[in-house]
Enzyme design. Structure first.
Site, PDB file in Angstrom:
ATOM      1  N   LYS B  76       0.845  -1.200   0.000  1.00 30.09           N
ATOM      2  CA  LYS B  76       0.000   0.000   0.000  1.00 30.09           C
ATOM      3  C   LYS B  76       0.876   1.243   0.000  1.00 30.09           C
ATOM      4  O   LYS B  76       1.916   1.286   0.678  1.00 30.09           O
ATOM      5  CB  LYS B  76      -0.911  -0.017   1.237  1.00 30.09           C
ATOM      6  CG  LYS B  76      -2.001   1.040   1.216  1.00 30.09           C
ATOM      7  CD  LYS B  76      -2.906   0.907   2.446  1.00 30.09           C
ATOM      8  CE  LYS B  76      -4.055   1.894   2.422  1.00 30.09           C
ATOM      9  NZ  LYS B  76      -4.937   1.768   3.597  1.00 30.09           N
ATOM     10  N   SER B 151      -9.740   1.488   2.446  1.00 24.68           N
ATOM     11  CA  SER B 151      -8.887   2.284   1.583  1.00 24.68           C
ATOM     12  C   SER B 151      -7.767   1.490   0.910  1.00 24.68           C
ATOM     13  O   SER B 151      -7.160   1.987  -0.031  1.00 24.68           O
ATOM     14  CB  SER B 151      -8.262   3.403   2.401  1.00 24.68           C
ATOM     15  OG  SER B 151      -7.401   2.872   3.387  1.00 24.68           O
ATOM     16  N   SER B 175      -9.897  -0.654   6.682  1.00 24.84           N
ATOM     17  CA  SER B 175      -9.297  -0.472   5.351  1.00 24.84           C
ATOM     18  C   SER B 175      -8.587  -1.690   4.768  1.00 24.84           C
ATOM     19  O   SER B 175      -8.293  -1.717   3.582  1.00 24.84           O
ATOM     20  CB  SER B 175      -8.325   0.708   5.381  1.00 24.84           C
ATOM     21  OG  SER B 175      -9.047   1.908   5.387  1.00 24.84           O
TER      22      SER B 175
END
Ligand SMILES: [Zn+2]
Lengths: 95, 465, 483
Positions: B76, B151, B175
């Site tokens: 990420k 996310s 997330s």
């Protein structure tokens, strides 16, 4: 739905958080933020009398570092600054 | 096609298959397929190939091969990678190249893994759909018209697209679990303090953890074992403990609050049917955790408050985006921040500032922190009777890109996931079925350090699903 | 107009200069003289993803100061974030502490005695990080850019806040001097270093509005700024103009305080607990461990000087509150100097002479052996006190030992009775009229002694001279024949 945040409040909050909003953003945000705060209102229902707050979710204390130097590598950090003069970082003027 | 598991791939690579060829094939696949999905913000071709060559050499020379030998990991883009730009999905950090590796990246490299790319995300991890990215939304590989969740949408989509067998996400209010559920993979939010946050760009520090994502439980566990561990650089890092898990039957509590608000019927049915099926193997009982009804606003108030402070550092002076200077520093800061941040980030900074400001602090921030105590206590009570707590991961099925515009409606998506963050307990999302052709994830929660328990129960879910 | 009572409180920031590293990262804390931005790392620069790691020694040093200031140390303290934007703050918040709202500073309460025994109360002591240093091209007013050097950013600071117990600017300065002595004695902070100790002050007249003064760079300036502010407020009160509650800035070039713009006063710091640092519990054992290692503090030293050496309160206070002077005193005593005489010399002439010569007490020319020699010379009757002063001054200046000076310049006191009798006789012969008057006027006796002193260039033993003069006069009075 009450107006919890007025335009004046919004501008003060933008000043405190140093954010420039466009006129359209201000209009849109005002409605959205008030709606979000309406939703947040439900926490008022909870009786929190005598309840301590949880700031850290883990029961950990006294995590301390020995006073030993770690040689810094300043140049690779300094080079990130968009504007520099010599080894100084350039910030905008202060009135 | 069913991709090989990371465990199998590792065996092949350790056994002599070329790491370089493996990495090249993945890069080729990414180049071909990712433009439709947009799971990556940055692809690490050069460094990944270099690392692959080095690993091939190491194997030839008879070196000791790490537990993730040769495996590609999608990371990420809020986890700092030395020499590889780390944007947080924001224009503010579009050109930011960290001078250091996050602790988890060091651990990955130490385990012989290869960072294949940096994945798309909601800006500063603020969102539940990866639509709030400066670099455009990530599409759901199962249905490209729909969101991948967020996310950590890019990480989930990368695993689901077999761009990498493993991925790292971060989970502040769901997330990791949300996109895992939407993309039909496994995602774990570890116990707070288990995985070092050093190098994870903070959104809400008291809530978040880096978590492993993979297509199956075994791979997820493999990655978790590498990234977990005490780190002196993270003051909230815990000495590691493992909770003994007995061989006896599991007792699972299902809070009725998890089916109360905004839960789609299709989701509820799918999850309840699945829990019934599980009932033949484990004990399942409905329970009540009353404070959960307040978890969502509590979470948002705390997260926004912390975020308003965490994101103050982005002023364009020491790093990041800097525009033309205004007439003085205040104006310059306002301009840089107004230009660098997207709308959701701005909304959260403003509300967080409000919740902490004089006159409102007690009503919002402090009150939320007190409710947080009640939520922790509810869980503690429940775990005295039950090994695990279960419910849906997401209240809704993956929605269409652009479908949800109202902030409160989007926030509601996190209603099932935020309690674990508030309580600091581990939680995992495991695919448990399909509804209307879209994936549904089952969420399991355990007491602190109960990750092994989650994996054990997750294997049961995998077999039943 | 009647004098109105003045109340002054101080907020002092002292760097913990004896730490090797900054408060939250491993960068070297000793930044003075280093090129800009060389002591920086991801943590003290607030880079995304970095996290703070508190320095254990900083907590220990803070506890040592709290013990020395008689403060109550918190059992469990927390770090808080103070949120405000400014170009000298890398994270745009300062990791600090907060008293209230769930925040617990390092210590609360406490006191310090200043000269004369007055007690100044401490309100709280907290630990926080120092901001970066800003520089300007040209002046702050016309500079188009600000130059930021982050070497100082993150250095450990102790903030010490007093109650408004000081009643005039001199007391404020005395407090600061005393505090500096304690910090130096503890070995936690060297107040001599530029910028190591900085001070804000608040002041109110006649129980009226409190005005804060910021940006005071030295102790001398504190006295000046407060004196200016008292005059300003008195003038306002005399004209019946209300004193505004505000923060003023001390302009040390123009030597006036100026009002800061309203906007900067409106700050809302949005304090909340630092999520990245867990609470710190300070156990009794921890405190005791530090207490045992503490050196003797100025107040304890003063008591010991009085008890052990019989020093006067005034001398004991003056010497004990200055570390260099205490060291000098104890050296002298160790070398066999009489404590009381030594203390008189140190407090009296030594301090004023070194000041006159612009010398530090730590200057090698200010050696204890000189003081001891001098005291012995006086004791043995070899030189008079008057000559001794001259010798001390010369010895400090030239670094020649007092004995050598006395020998070289022939300053030994004349204690030879036969020699002095000759001089007295000479004086009596030259001043017949005065001798007659002296028979019944004591003042004229002193004149005669003065004449003897003049002839011997001050070297005549004053007691012996007096005896001889008196004896001669008695004999004249009694009409005894000259021997
Ligand atoms: Zn540093």
């Amino acid at each position: 739905m009450g107006e919890r945040i007025t335009l004046e409040d919004l501008e003060r909050l933008c000043w405190l958080s140093r954010l420039r909003l466009s006129q359209e953003e201000k209009v849109a945000f005002l409605g959205q933020l008030n709606k979000i705060l309406d939703y947040f209102e439900r926490i008022d229902e909870v009786d929190v009398e005598g309840i301590p707050p949880t700031h850290h979710v883990i029961d950990l204390t006294n995590v301390l570092r020995e006073d030993e130097v770690e040689e810094p590598q300043p140049d690779e950090v300094l080079e990130l600054a968009p504007r520099r003069r010599g080894r100084y970082i350039l910030a905008p003027r202060i009135l | 096609m069913l991709p090989r598991s990371a465990i199998e791939t590792r065996e092949e690579l350790a056994g002599g298959a070329s790491v370089e060829e493996y990495v090249l094939s993945l890069l080729e696949r990414i180049r071909r397929e990712d433009p439709k999905i947009n799971s990556f913000i940055t692809i690490c071709d050069g460094p990944a190939i270099e690392a692959a060559k080095a690993l091939d050499r190491k194997r030839r020379e008879g070196g000791k091969l790490g537990p993730l030998f040769g495996l590609a990991v999608a990371v990420k883009d809020n986890i700092c990678t030395k020499g590889v730009r780390t944007t947080c999905g924001s224009r503010m950090l579009e050109g930011f190249v960290p001078p250091y590796d996050a602790t988890v990246i060091r651990r990955l490299k130490g385990a012989d893994a290869i960072v294949i790319g940096k994945t798309n995300m909601d800006e500063f991890a603020m969102g539940s759909s990866t639509e709030n990215s400066y670099f455009g939304p990530t599409r759901n590989p199962l249905d490209p018209e729909r969101v991948a969740g967020g996310s950590s949408g890019g990480s989930a989509a990368a695993v689901a697209s077999a761009f990498a067998p493993l991925a790292l996400g971060s989970d502040t209010g769901g997330s990791v679990r949300c996109p895992a559920s939407f993309c039909s993979i496994v995602g774990l939010k570890p116990t707070y303090g288990t995985v070092s946050r050093y190098g994870l760009i903070s959104y809400a520090n008291s809530l978040e953890q880096i978590g492993p994502m993979a297509s199956n439980i075994g791979d997820c566990e493999l990655l978790f074992d590498v990234i977990r561990g005490y780190d002196p650089r993270d003051n909230t890092s815990l000495p590691q403990k493992r909770v003994e898990i007995g061989e006896g039957g599991l007792r699972i509590g299902v809070p009725k609050e998890f089916f109360m608000e905004g839960v789609q019927e299709a989701v509820e049915k799918c999850v309840r049917d699945f829990l019934d099926k599980m009932g033949s193997l484990v004990e399942v009982e409905e329970i009540s955790l009353p404070s959960l009804a307040y978890a969502l606003p509590t979470y948002y108030i705390i997260a926004m408050s912390e975020a308003s402070s965490n994101l103050a550092r982005y002023d364009g002076i020491r790093y990041g985006l800097r525009g033309e200077d205004g007439s003085d520093w205040n104006e310059t800061y306002c301009n840089n921040r107004g230009m660098g941040f997207g709308q959701e980030v701005k909304r959260r900074i403003i509300l967080g500032t409000y919740a902490l400001s004089a006159g409102y602090r007690n009503r919002y921030y402090i009150r939320a922190q007190k409710i947080r105590t009640l939520i922790r206590e509810d869980f503690e009570r429940a775990f005295k009777e039950f090994d695990l707590i279960a419910g849906p991961t997401m209240p809704v099925l993956p929605f269409r890109i652009g479908e949800k515009l109202d902030p409160v409606e989007v926030y509601m998506c996190d209603i099932e996931t935020v309690p674990a963050n508030l309580a600091g307990i581990p939680a995992i999302s495991v695919p448990c079925g399909m509804s209307q052709g879209l994936p549904v994830g089952l969420q399991l929660m355990a007491p602190p350090f109960g990750e092994e328990l989650l994996f054990r129960a997750g294997r049961i879910v995998e077999e039943l699903a | 107009m009647a004098e109105v009572p003045i109340r002054i409180g101080l907020e002092i920031h002292c760097q913990l200069t004896n730490l090797r590293t900054k408060l939250f990262c491993g960068c070297p804390a000793d930044y003075r003289g280093s090129p800009p931005n060389t002591h920086i790392c991801p943590i003290c620069m607030g880079l995304p993803g970095s996290l703070p790691s508190p320095n254990k020694k900083a907590i220990e040093d803070g506890v040592a100061v709290a013990i020395a200031l008689n403060s109550e140390i918190s059992k469990r303290m927390t770090f808080f974030r103070k949120n405000y934007f400014y170009p000298d703050l890398p994270k745009n918040f300062q990791i600090s502490q907060y008293d209230g709202g769930g925040g617990v500073p390092l210590a609360r309460g406490g006191y310090l005695h200043i000269e004369g025994g007055k007690r100044i109360r401490i309100r709280r002591i907290q630990i926080e990080e120092d901001p970066a240093k800003l520089a300007y091209e040209g002046t702050i007013d016309d500079s188009t850019a600000t130059l930021v050097d982050n070497n100082r950013a993150g250095v450990a600071l102790l903030e010490i806040v007093t109650e408004p117990d000081m009643e005039d600017p001199k007391e404020a300065r005395a407090f600061l001097e005393k505090l500096r002595g304690i910090l130096e004695c503890l070995g936690v902070s060297n107040g001599e270093l530029e910028g190591a100790m900085r001070c804000d002050a608040n002041i109110s007249l006649g129980g009226g509005t409190r005005v804060e003064i910021k940006n005071i760079s030295s102790f001398k300036e504190v006295e000046r700024a407060l004196t200016f502010e008292i005059t300003r407020q008195r003038q306002l009160l005399a004209r019946d103009i209300e004193v505004r509650r505000e923060t003023r800035h001390w302009d040390d070039v123009r030597r006036i305080t100026v009002s800061l713009r309203a906007k900067e006063e409106e700050e809302d710091y949005r304090y909340f607990p630092e999520p990245d640092i867990v609470p710190i519990e300070i156990s009794e054992d921890f405190i005791e461990g530090i207490r045992k290692r503490l050196p003797e503090l100025p107040d304890q030293r003063r008591e010991r000087y009085i008890r052990q050496f019989g020093l006067q309160e005034h001398n004991a206070e003056l010497i004990s509150s200055d570390n260099a002077l205490s060291k000098l005193f104890e050296e002298c005593v160790r070398m066999g100097g009489d404590p009381i005489e030594v203390s008189n010399w140190l407090v009296g002439d030594l301090i004023s002479f070194t000041r006159e010569l612009g010398m530090e007490l730590t200057d090698p020319r200010v050696s204890p052996s000189k003081i001891v020699e001098l005291v012995k010379l006086i004791r043995s009757g070899s030189i008079s006190t008057k000559i001794a002063k001259e010798v001390l001054m010369e010895s400090l200046r030239s670094d020649e030992s007092p004995e050598d000076i006395v020998k070289r310049r022939g300053l030994l006191k004349i204690s030879d009775e036969a020699l002095l009798r000759d001089v007295v006789e000479e004086v009596f012969t030259e001043n017949e009229k005065a001798v007659r008057e002296a028979l019944h006027d004591e003042d004229v006796v002193n004149f005669l002694i003065g004449q003897v002193m003049r002839k011997t260039k001050g070297k005549a033993d004053p007691n012996l001279t007096y005896e001889i003069v008196k004896g001669s006069l008695e004999r004249i009075k009694g009409g005894a024949p000259d021997s």
